[in-house]
Design a protein around this motif. Structure first.
Motif, PDB file in Angstrom:
ATOM      1  N   ARG A   1     -20.366  93.870  94.107  1.00 12.38           N
ATOM      2  CA  ARG A   1     -19.515  92.701  94.055  1.00 12.38           C
ATOM      3  C   ARG A   1     -18.842  92.596  95.421  1.00 12.38           C
TER       4      ARG A   1
ATOM      5  N   LYS B   1     -24.585  91.615  93.120  1.00  9.37           N
ATOM      6  CA  LYS B   1     -24.329  91.121  91.759  1.00  9.37           C
ATOM      7  C   LYS B   1     -23.465  89.878  91.780  1.00  9.37           C
ATOM      8  N   GLU B   2     -22.476  89.857  92.664  1.00  9.84           N
ATOM      9  CA  GLU B   2     -21.559  88.729  92.757  1.00  9.84           C
ATOM     10  C   GLU B   2     -21.048  88.628  94.190  1.00  9.84           C
TER      11      GLU B   2
ATOM     12  N   VAL C   1     -18.224  86.417  96.301  1.00 14.57           N
ATOM     13  CA  VAL C   1     -17.108  85.481  96.244  1.00 14.57           C
ATOM     14  C   VAL C   1     -16.745  85.081  97.667  1.00 14.57           C
TER      15      VAL C   1
ATOM     16  N   SER D   1     -21.022  83.047  94.072  1.00 20.24           N
ATOM     17  CA  SER D   1     -20.694  82.874  92.661  1.00 20.24           C
ATOM     18  C   SER D   1     -19.427  82.047  92.490  1.00 20.24           C
ATOM     19  N   ARG D   2     -18.537  82.139  93.469  1.00 21.58           N
ATOM     20  CA  ARG D   2     -17.266  81.442  93.392  1.00 21.58           C
ATOM     21  C   ARG D   2     -16.735  81.204  94.792  1.00 21.58           C
TER      22      ARG D   2
END
Length: 352
Positions: free
Chosen positions: A164, A188-189, A191, A208-209
């Motif tokens: 992440r 996985k993610e 941001v 993802s964001r």
């Protein structure tokens, strides 16, 4: 072997003393580089990528190190016009290529903001322009793309890591490349931190964001509140926010890593001070108990090969904010100095 007649002189943007680009740059005629020898290649520059570091070099390089009619710039696309006898066979006359010269060439003022440039193929990161990539895109994907590869290397982000990751400055040149590269190797993610107008762009890169740093201020407090119970494995700061690092225990895992490649927030002097503190101030004497990573950028031909693989697989693309005419270089550098560019800017030198 030469491709076509090479003119005796060429147009080039030059400077002979350090200072702000508006005061020191001039567009003049200078001698064209001589025909290549050994493993050198002579290029006709089509487009050159524009980067904030262009003005940094002009401002901070000591006067004694600035050669007369130094030429700035650090990456370009172009056509091979002539080659030395020892140059690699796959770099044939007439080939369209992209290139990132070595650091010493850039510091010596032999950059590509000119019509012709001669470089050693053994020390420059050079690649044939992949199918599907325009010459404009090719001119500005090399430097930030290699930086993205170096970030993965120094951050030990292996393939399929499942990490992440937080990226501060995700809409800029290096940030946008890294977001794509992180997604490509299996994060996985991811941001991204950016301004609200750039949120859609960052999400389109695969994040993802997207977090608006203007609304969610202070950023470190917001991150601690949102991610304190599910902290990140890795943080990349392309801005250089010192407080983001000192407060990182609130949102970064204990065994995580914080990598800084920016100096926008505090300037070069304070960045140097903070880097020394971050590396050598132990946590048991009040330092930040998180691993801090910083590295010197370098032009790595092997990483260029890896980058071109991701470009070929369409996992990394470059977004161009604007293409400037050759005569508009100072306008382009003005925009770059605002640190508000989405992706990259390009200077049209000789064109396709």
């Amino acid at each position: 072997m030469a491709f076509s007649p090479i003119p005796a002189t060429m147009k080039a943007w030059t400077y002979s003393r350090p200072g702000p680009h508006r005061k020191v740059l001039s567009l003049i005629e200078v001698p064209t580089p001589p025909l290549p020898t050994g493993s050198q290649l002579l290029f006709k520059v089509a487009y050159a990528g524009i980067d904030p570091s262009n003005t940094d070099v002009m401002r901070i390089l000591p006067s004694l190190l600035v050669r007369k009619n130094a030429i700035p710039g650090n990456e370009f696309s172009g056509t091979i016009m002539a080659r030395g006898p020892d140059a690699p066979d796959h770099f044939a006359v007439g080939c369209k290529v992209l290139c990132v010269p070595p650091n010493d060439v850039i510091l010596r003022g032999r950059g590509p903001f000119c019509e012709y440039i001669c470089l050693d193929s053994k020390t420059s990161a050079i690649a044939l322009v992949p199918e599907g990539l325009t010459m404009e895109e090719a001119s500005c994907i090399g430097q930030c793309g290699i930086m993205a590869m170096l970030i993965h290397k120094h951050g030990k982000l292996h393939q399929g890591n499942g990490y992440r990751i937080l990226v501060n400055g995700a809409s800029g040149g290096c940030g946008s490349m890294f977001v794509q590269a992180a997604v490509a190797i299996g994060a996985k993610e991811v941001v991204g931190v950016c301004s609200a107008p750039n949120a859609e762009f960052v999400l389109g890169l695969g994040a993802s964001r997207a977090i608006d740093y203007r609304t969610n201020t202070p950023l470190h407090e917001y991150l601690a509140k949102e991610y304190g119970t599910r902290p990140f494995d890795f943080v990349l700061d392309t801005i250089g926010e010192q407080e983001l690092y000192t407060r990182s225990p609130g949102f970064l895992k204990e065994n995580g890593a914080f990598l800084n490649i920016g100096n926008y927030a505090h300037g070069r002097f304070w960045m140097l001070v903070y880097v020394i503190l971050n590396i050598f101030w132990p946590w048991w004497l009040g330092g930040t108990p998180r691993k801090f990573i910083i590295f010197a950028p370098r032009r790595d031909p092997e990483l260029m090969v890896r980058l071109m693989g991701l470009v070929h697989d369409e996992k990394i693309k470059v977004h161009i904010e604007k293409v400037f005419a050759f005569e508009e270089l100072c306008d382009a550098l003005d925009l770059g100095d605002t640190k508000r560019v989405r992706g990259k800017m390009v200077l049209r030198v000789c064109g396709d």
